[in-house]
Design a protein around this motif. Structure first.
Motif, PDB file in Angstrom:
ATOM      1  N   ASP A  99      39.465  63.440   8.238  1.00 23.59           N
ATOM      2  CA  ASP A  99      38.434  62.581   8.765  1.00 23.59           C
ATOM      3  C   ASP A  99      38.750  61.549   9.570  1.00 23.59           C
ATOM      4  O   ASP A  99      39.436  60.623   8.511  1.00 23.59           O
ATOM      5  N   GLN A 137      37.907  59.346   5.352  1.00 22.34           N
ATOM      6  CA  GLN A 137      37.999  58.682   6.521  1.00 22.34           C
ATOM      7  C   GLN A 137      38.687  57.253   5.857  1.00 22.34           C
ATOM      8  O   GLN A 137      39.510  56.493   6.579  1.00 22.34           O
ATOM      9  N   THR A 190      31.680  62.937   9.401  1.00 26.40           N
ATOM     10  CA  THR A 190      31.734  63.001   7.849  1.00 26.40           C
ATOM     11  C   THR A 190      30.985  63.568   7.243  1.00 26.40           C
ATOM     12  O   THR A 190      31.446  64.341   6.184  1.00 26.40           O
TER      13      THR A 190
HETATM   14 MG   LIG Z   1      32.854  59.365   9.665  1.00 29.89          MG
END
Ligand SMILES: [Mg+2]
Ligand SMILES: Nc1ncnc2c1ncn2[C@@H]1O[C@H](COP(=O)(O)OP(=O)(O)OP(=O)(O)O)[C@@H](O)[C@H]1O
Lengths: 378, 306
Positions: free
Chosen positions: B158, B84, B45
């Protein structure tokens, strides 16, 4: 699309902000309900002309003049003589303890002076720590006492006007010589209410995005710091406008606050004031990491601004250093302005310094917010 | 020769003195689907955030879509980033969220872009549902819609399919492949091996360091592992026997079979032969899986850390 500013992006931000405001019922209710509730609560508490206040009488000689004055005072409904014929020292202790709100002193030579045709003296000491409460009682006092006296002396009330100088009523407003009245407070209440809601709500503008995780998405999109600032702040200006209408309308309808100045000028001043508040709130939100922090910072700012702005205590009665701190608060300047315009009918030339100060606050807060805005998640 | 969509080198990112991304260099060609893999907390990330301008790198440089990493405002316009964690507005409906995003990208007219995107991703029927009330799969679809609406040249995704059912995942990947055929470049992080195998190239990061990159075959070759599969009633005994034997790096149960993996092919073969002898299981060589390779990389990474 310009790199730095686009009205299209700003419009998108506004729409989003308004939708969120509309969906958030509790906040929405708070924005309109709380100001009204506070105004009614405080407004009535202050506006109600309290009667039947405890009083002490210091009168060494109880003659018919004394009795006439005492009964006349009691007839006004303001005074209730709980402590009759006490000594001066006892009376002093009573007022100091707050057991009585007034001490009426009729000197021993009172009757003698009246009969001789001299000017008799009547001393009334009022506990003015809560001046709004005592002011009604005090304002009726001179007339009532001298009318009673003249009546007792057998002079018709037509002739009373000329004969009034016969009685010398001395009033000591103790503990708070400036004596704030209700009219002073209701316009001030507008400033305090606006400050409370506007700063509180905008102070969460960015922390809310951060805590909900939406900040990451927002920053990943092509939107600038200035657009985010205006996108967040201007919708609240709209909310502020509604609050102003509600509070001013209620002030007029419920409390009949006199309104001598120019309404346009007043609204312009309120607008600049609200703008400075929402930018202050937004600046707080650029430096806080969580809503809790934002809330704490907001409260850290509230109390001094209410205490030192001249809302609670007379501004000129404070020590100079405190006055300087007071000058750093938008509320101080707003209070001066709104009182001047609403109650004294001041024109643009008279409120020029306050207006300038508020505009300076707007610029400073906007610059702080832009400088402190975090463009990345670092 | 066209310029790569992503070309970064020596990226370093530290948080409070802790190096989270450690000299990562990566190249992703245009039209390529690049997988980004690595254990939890390995820095995927963070690397993606550096690439899309959400974090500033402490060291390193690079270009994304031909723009220097520092030219954030140019990069932001041409990429789509799917975070994410769901990061659209839960108190806005699907259509309102999309209209908001369209407005920020300056799309005009907003409503027709929103309508097309809704139809494109099969969201039309739910357009007036609040995003917060959507199930995980639908949220993910909305997030994808929001980041492809402005026709970006590069998608940074992500873990887009975390917690999504297999059918929805397959549809998602079909969608991605379709777009890649039309020239879109995609960098996608994932923990799923089957997804890694659907990428043109994969990049594996461990403790902030990029330890392998290339096609699936390249990565398997780099791992240099040999695998044996053992079968039979006595596999549990065989497993106990093999643990810690020369040449044996990993022993993993797959149902009734046992996968035995090691770097030293000759030693592994001898150990397996011993086990076969002792327990009477059947043993035969097999293809190494990506998962085995990644588990190996992870173990190496831990060794590096110590
Ligand atoms: Mg991550
Ligand atoms: N803002 C931050 N401040 C401090 N540390 C951070 C920050 N963001 C990430 N980290 C740390 O950096 C490391 C890498 O995190 P990152 O989120 O990039 O991992 P990841 O590979 O995406 O993991 P996952 O697969 O679990 O999503 C973690 O140890 C994390 O705790």
């Amino acid at each position: 699309m310009s790199r730095y500013f686009s009205i299209r992006r700003l419009t998108a931000l506004w729409k989003k902000e308004f939708i969120q405001m509309r969906r958030d019922r509790v906040t929405f209710a708070m924005m309109l309900g709380v100001p009204l509730m506070q105004l009614i609560l405080f407004g009535f508490a202050i506006n109600n002309d309290p009667k039947n206040l405890p009083a002490a009488l210091v009168a060494p000689t109880q003659d018919h003049y004394t009795r006439a004055i005492v009964s006349a005072l009691e007839l006004t409904g303001y005074y209730r003589f709980d402590h009759v014929a006490v000594s001066a020292t006892e009376a002093e202790a009573l007022i100091e303890r707050g057991t009585v709100a007034f001490v009426v002193t009729i000197p021993s030579d009172f009757g003698l002076r009246v009969d001789r045709g001299d000017r008799p003296t009547l001393l009334i000491e009022a506990d003015a720590t809560d001046p709004a409460v005592a002011s009604g009682a005090i304002s009726t006092l001179g007339t009532v006492a001298s009318d009673a006296l003249l009546h007792e002396m057998g002079i018709a009330s037509q002739a009373a006007e000329t004969a009034r100088s016969h009685l010398n009523v001395i009033v000591h407003r103790r503990y708070n010589p400036e004596g704030i009245t209700q009219y002073n407070i209701v316009p001030g209440l507008l400033g305090v209410i606006l400050q409370m809601t506007m700063v509180m709500m905008t102070s969460m503008a960015l922390t809310r995005e951060t805590e909900r995780g939406t900040m990451e998405n927002l920053l990943a999109m092509p939107v600038t710091a200035a657009e985010i600032m205006l996108g967040k702040v201007l919708p609240y200006l709209g909310v502020g406008a509604v609050q102003v209408i509600v509070v001013l309308g209620a002030a007029k309808l419920l409390f009949n606050v006199p309104f001598v100045g120019d309404l346009g000028l007043l609204l312009l001043g309120v607008l600049v004031f609200v703008l400075s508040l929402v930018l202050l709130g937004y600046s707080i939100s650029t430096v806080s990491r969580s809503q809790m922090q934002a809330m704490q910072l907001t409260f850290f700012f509230f109390l001094p601004s209410i205490m030192l702005s001249g809302f609670m205590f007379p501004f000129r009665g404070m020590p100079v250093w405190a006055q300087w701190i007071g000058e750093l608060m938008p509320l101080t300047h707003f209070l001066r302005m709104i009182r001047a315009v609403m109650l004294k009918g001041a024109g643009p030339a008279n409120i020029h310094p306050q207006m300038t100060a508020l505009i300076v606050f707007v610029i400073i807060f906007a610059l702080i917010a832009l400088a402190r805005f975090r463009r990345t998640l670092d | 020769m066209t310029e790569p969509a992503i070309d970064v080198s020596g990226l370093v990112k530290r948080f409070d003195g802790r190096t989270v991304v450690d000299h990562v260099s990566m190249r992703v060609e245009q039209g390529e689907i690049a997988g980004f893999l690595g254990p939890n907390g390995s820095g995927k990330t963070t690397t993606i955030r550096v690439m899309c301008g959400l974090l500033t790198a402490d060291e390193g440089h690079g270009r994304v879509l031909g723009h220097d990493l520092r030219k954030r405002h140019l990069i932001k316009r041409e990429i789509g980033y799917m975070t994410q964690r769901f990061s659209l507005y839960e108190d806005l409906t699907i259509a309102e969220n999309l209209a908001f995003v369209a407005g920020l990208y300056g799309l005009n007219p907003v409503q027709s872009f929103v309508r097309d995107t809704l139809a494109d991703l099969g969201l039309t029927a739910r357009r007036d549902q609040l995003a917060g009330t959507l199930s995980g799969g639908w949220k993910q679809r909305l997030a994808l819609a929001a980041c492809v609406m402005h026709n970006p040249r590069l998608l940074l995704l992500d873990e887009p399919t975390a917690g999504v059912d297999p059918k929805a995942r397959r549809e998602f990947w079909d969608e991605i492949h379709l777009r890649a055929e039309n020239g879109l470049t995609v960098l996608v992080s994932t923990h799923y091996m089957d997804e890694a195998e659907r990428c043109h190239r994969i990049n594996y990061i461990s403790y902030g360091r990029l330890v392998a990159s290339g096609t699936v075959a390249d990565v398997l070759a780099k791992a240099g592992l040999t695998t044996w599969v053992l079968e039979g009633p006595n596999t549990p005994d065989a497993a106990k026997l093999l643990a810690g034997k020369p040449g044996v790096d990993e022993v993993t149960h797959f149902g009734t079979t046992l996968h035995v993996v090691g770097r030293d092919a000759a030693a592994l073969k001898r150990s397996v032969a011993d086990a076969v002898q002792a327990t009477g299981v059947q043993g035969q060589p097999a293809d190494t899986t990506l998962e085995d390779a990644f588990i190996r990389f992870m173990a190496d990474g831990q060794d590096n850390m110590q």
